[in-house]
Write a protein that holds these residues in place. Structure first.
Motif: not given
Length: 765
Positions: A91-93, A221-224, A252-253, A319-320
């Motif tokens: 999850g991103l956040e 870097h968030a993807d990584q 694409r975030e 999802y969030a």
């Protein structure tokens, strides 16, 4: 591993252009000629193709998965389910989303299994043969119903049931009195980012047990971080390289196929490429949050705003994603660019079984802007005032206090922007026979002008720039100067994603400005340099621009010190590839100063800190910068058929400093186009959690025939806190274009339109 990978090459810019110029984009000619390498163009020897099996149900329990029929297909190398994922959550956040569905699916299109095969059609056929035994459950698709205490809880471990986040803004008196009160309920549909290049990428297994991922993304870097966690690998073994990006706008975030490709590559030991088609893309990324917004404004008889009360409900889907941040923006910006002494706003982001929603250009502020601007029009009508006059009377200025208690400490020319668009000459009213191309409905020949009425409307909005509420927002830049081929060359390396906004051009402009060197090379973005954050929130020019500027300044100081040491004279500056002394005499060419030396500096640059808002009152220094844009829309409406044509869309925007004037105008045009789309055509139709129009045949976006002439006024009111005084540009015009167009349709029809997009049946139904 043997083989070759198509990947990004350094972009060398040899055309002149410093800050304030509009040099040619180094990638522009390649894109126009169709020679630019996008992520879907990548190729590798022995490459396999990946495909995804997705749930047809918005809510169901998984009783069993049988991969046998898929594995039996000739050419299939692997079929993976949740049991094959080392850590099945990301999850991103907030980590709340499984890599592959486990036990339950929460939205139509959720990934359940993935396949690798030697041909893309083989992979798709095999994925379709995976047998999943579903127990279909009733979906929760109404966000307000999902908030009730008796609603089924979609994420049992979430502490607040189906409410992802509730933001309260409490400013001033609780129950002030007003002479005039207007109320309204407004609805915003689900909008898609509609980028041109569907999701794609390629994972290549490495000899160290790790993986190299070539990916079109907004945030390497968030993807990584998320990929490494799911693979249970250290981050240094998951190396990401930015592939050519065909647009983004927020979609694409979040991850799409990143982890899937890596899982398949590591399982098979071969490179794996995944490319979504357009229909799968609609299910493979987040969308703009649909919203219901209830507003009440109170004012004096003279038109001074006394209070605003609002309830905003954002449907975050399954999802969030970034729902928490979108909720924060909608709440903190929910009163608009106005001085209002008393504010009470409650904003909720909610889980449902609808498609997941997250970042899209405007990020929560778009939904709020449609509602508060509609309210200002209603107030102006009630008071008998011009809609621009009531806005100017209450417009924010530098020094105004936001509903969060934050003081606006840079230029806020809201009144000036409104006056500019109002005072522009109106487009001529046609007389005589009409060209069909200039009528609502165009060459479809549905209208001949008999029932066409013209209307004019206005809108203005406020958008934050950069990440907010205490997020550690920074960027890293590595700048190197050396002599190559007998002349000084500057190399700039960041992890910032070029998604079409022109950042590669701007970085070169900054390097030329600070170092006086003509030849600048922009290295491909990857995770071998520190994070640059996301290409979102209109932040990259500010933050990565700031980092490149700071790194160049350190390189400049080092070069001057080198010159002073070698020539024994105080060197104070660079000009046109020369080192100059106190008396401005030329000391030496940079070629002579540098010799065989290379000067390199890496800088991690941050803007001033923001802070989380108080959870009870919403007070706090939430945003680093505010940006403003205003629109005047002129529309023709066939009131008998419900057809709309936008005749002109004038815009005025404060950009702080026009770093690249042509690019600034392009950003304003692009943002306005997406606002036009939301106003009159763009909506993902979701019925009982099922998407009904996942294609560009049925999901309509503006074309060149829909976009009107756009007179644009660009103001440059420098922000003293920002590099070069710049202000983020890309998002603000997306806000105000939508309410301006809808206001113009209201003016033409006399109908109190409260929902976007406006459909023909809203006008004639």
């Amino acid at each position: 591993m043997t083989g070759s990978t198509t990947r990004a090459a350094p972009l060398e810019s040899t055309v002149s252009g410093v800050v304030g110029d509009s040099p040619q984009r180094p990638d522009g000619t390649l894109k126009v000629k169709g020679e630019f390498a996008y992520s879907s163009d990548m190729w590798h020897d022995e490459m396999l193709w990946g495909a995804t099996l997705r749930s047809p149900h918005p809510h169901a329990r998984i009783r069993a998965i049988d991969t046998g029929p898929a594995l039996a297909v000739s050419g299939v190398y692997a079929v993976l389910t949740h049991e094959d994922v080392p850590v099945n959550i990301y999850g991103l956040e907030h980590p709340d989303q499984p890599v592959l569905a486990e036990n339950v699916v929460r939205y139509q299109g959720e990934p359940v299994a993935i396949v690798a095969a030697d041909h893309p059609e083989t992979a798709r056929r095999a994925a379709a043969r995976v047998r999943v035994d579903y127990e279909v459950l009733d979906p929760v698709t109404d966000a307000e119903a999902a908030m009730r205490p008796d609603a089924p809880v979609l994420h049992p471990t979430h502490p607040d049931g189906n409410v992802v986040r509730h933001v309260r803004i409490r400013h001033g008196e609780e129950d002030p009195a007003a002479d005039v009160v207007v109320r309204g309920e407004y609805t915003v549909g689900m909008q898609d980012q509609a980028f041109l290049g569907p999701e794609s990428g390629m994972a290549v297994p490495a000899e160290d047990g790790g993986v190299d991922l070539f990916i079109a993304t907004q945030w390497l870097h968030a993807d990584q971080r998320q990929v490494a966690h799911a693979l249970n690998l250290p981050e240094e073994k998951v190396r990401l390289h930015l592939a050519g990006v065909g647009g983004a706008f927020g979609a694409r975030e979040d991850l799409s196929m990143q982890i899937h490709a890596c899982l398949l590559a590591l399982r098979t030991g071969k490179p794996v490429k995944i490319v979504y088609g357009r229909e799968e893309s609609f299910f493979g990324h987040v969308h703009r949050h649909p919203a219901v917004l209830r507003y009440e404004h109170g004012a004096t008889r003279e038109g001074d705003l006394v209070y605003v009360k609002a309830e905003i409900i954002l449907d975050g889907g399954a999802y969030a994603s970034t729902t928490s941040a979108v909720t924060g923006n909608a709440a903190t910006l929910g009163a608009g660019p106005y001085r209002i002494p008393n504010v009470r706003i409650d904003c909720y982001g909610v889980y449902t079984n609808n498609p997941p929603c997250g970042a899209m250009r405007g990020f929560g502020a778009v939904q709020a802007c449609f509602a508060y601007e509609s309210q200002l029009d209603k107030l102006a009508e009630t008071l008998g005032m011009h809609p621009v006059d009531v806005r100017i009377r209450n417009a924010l200025t530098e020094g105004s206090v936001m509903p969060t208690g934050q003081i606006v400490d840079s230029a806020a020319p809201v009144a000036e922007l409104l006056a500019l668009v109002r005072n522009r000459p109106m487009p001529a009213v046609p007389t005589g026979p009409r060209d069909l191309r200039e009528l609502p409905g165009g060459v479809s020949n549905t209208t001949h002008g008999e029932g066409v009425v013209r209307g004019v409307g206005y809108g203005v909005g406020i958008k934050n720039v950069g990440f907010s509420e205490g997020f550690d927002d920074y960027s890293t830049a590595r700048v190197r100067m050396a002599v190559i081929g007998g002349e000084p060359v500057v190399s700039v390396h960041t992890a910032a994603a070029e998604v079409g906004q022109g950042l590669v051009t701007l970085q070169a402009q900054i390097a030329r400005t600070e170092l006086g060197v003509q030849r600048v090379v922009i290295q491909p973005s990857d995770t071998s340099v520190g994070s640059a954050g996301s290409s979102s929130a209109s932040r990259q020019s500010y933050v990565t621009g700031g980092a490149v500027k700071a790194a160049c300044e350190e390189v400049r100081e080092a070069v001057l010190q080198l010159a002073a040491t070698r020539f024994g004279v105080a060197a104070v500056g660079l000009a046109g590839g020369k080192v100059v002394s106190d008396s401005q005499e030329v000391l030496a060419d940079l070629v002579e100063v540098l010799g065989a030396d290379t000067v390199e500096r890496t800088v991690e640059w941050r803007h001033r800190p923001t802070h989380p808002v108080d959870p009870l009152t919403g007070q706090g220094f939430a945003h680093v910068q505010y940006a403003f844009a205003a629109h005047r829309a002129v529309v023709d409406v066939d009131v008998e058929l419900g057809l709309v044509r936008v005749v002109e869309l004038a815009c005025a925007q404060d950009v702080g400093r026009a770093m690249n004037p042509d690019a600034v105008v392009g950003q304003i045009q692009g943002g306005s186009a997406q606002g036009l789309g939301l106003a009159v055509m763009e909506e993902i139709q979701v019925v009982d959690g099922v998407v009904r129009n996942p294609s560009f045949t049925d999901y309509l976006i503006p074309t060149v025939l829909d976009m009107p002439p756009m007179p644009i006024d660009v103001l440059e009111r420098a922000d003293p806190h920002a590099p070069y005084g710049l202000r983020g540009v890309g998002e603000p015009p997306t806000l105000s274009s939508t309410p301006a167009i809808v206001a113009a349709i209201r003016a033409a029809t006399g109908i109190a339109l409260t929902r976007v997009p406006v459909r023909p049946e809203h006008i004639v139904g």
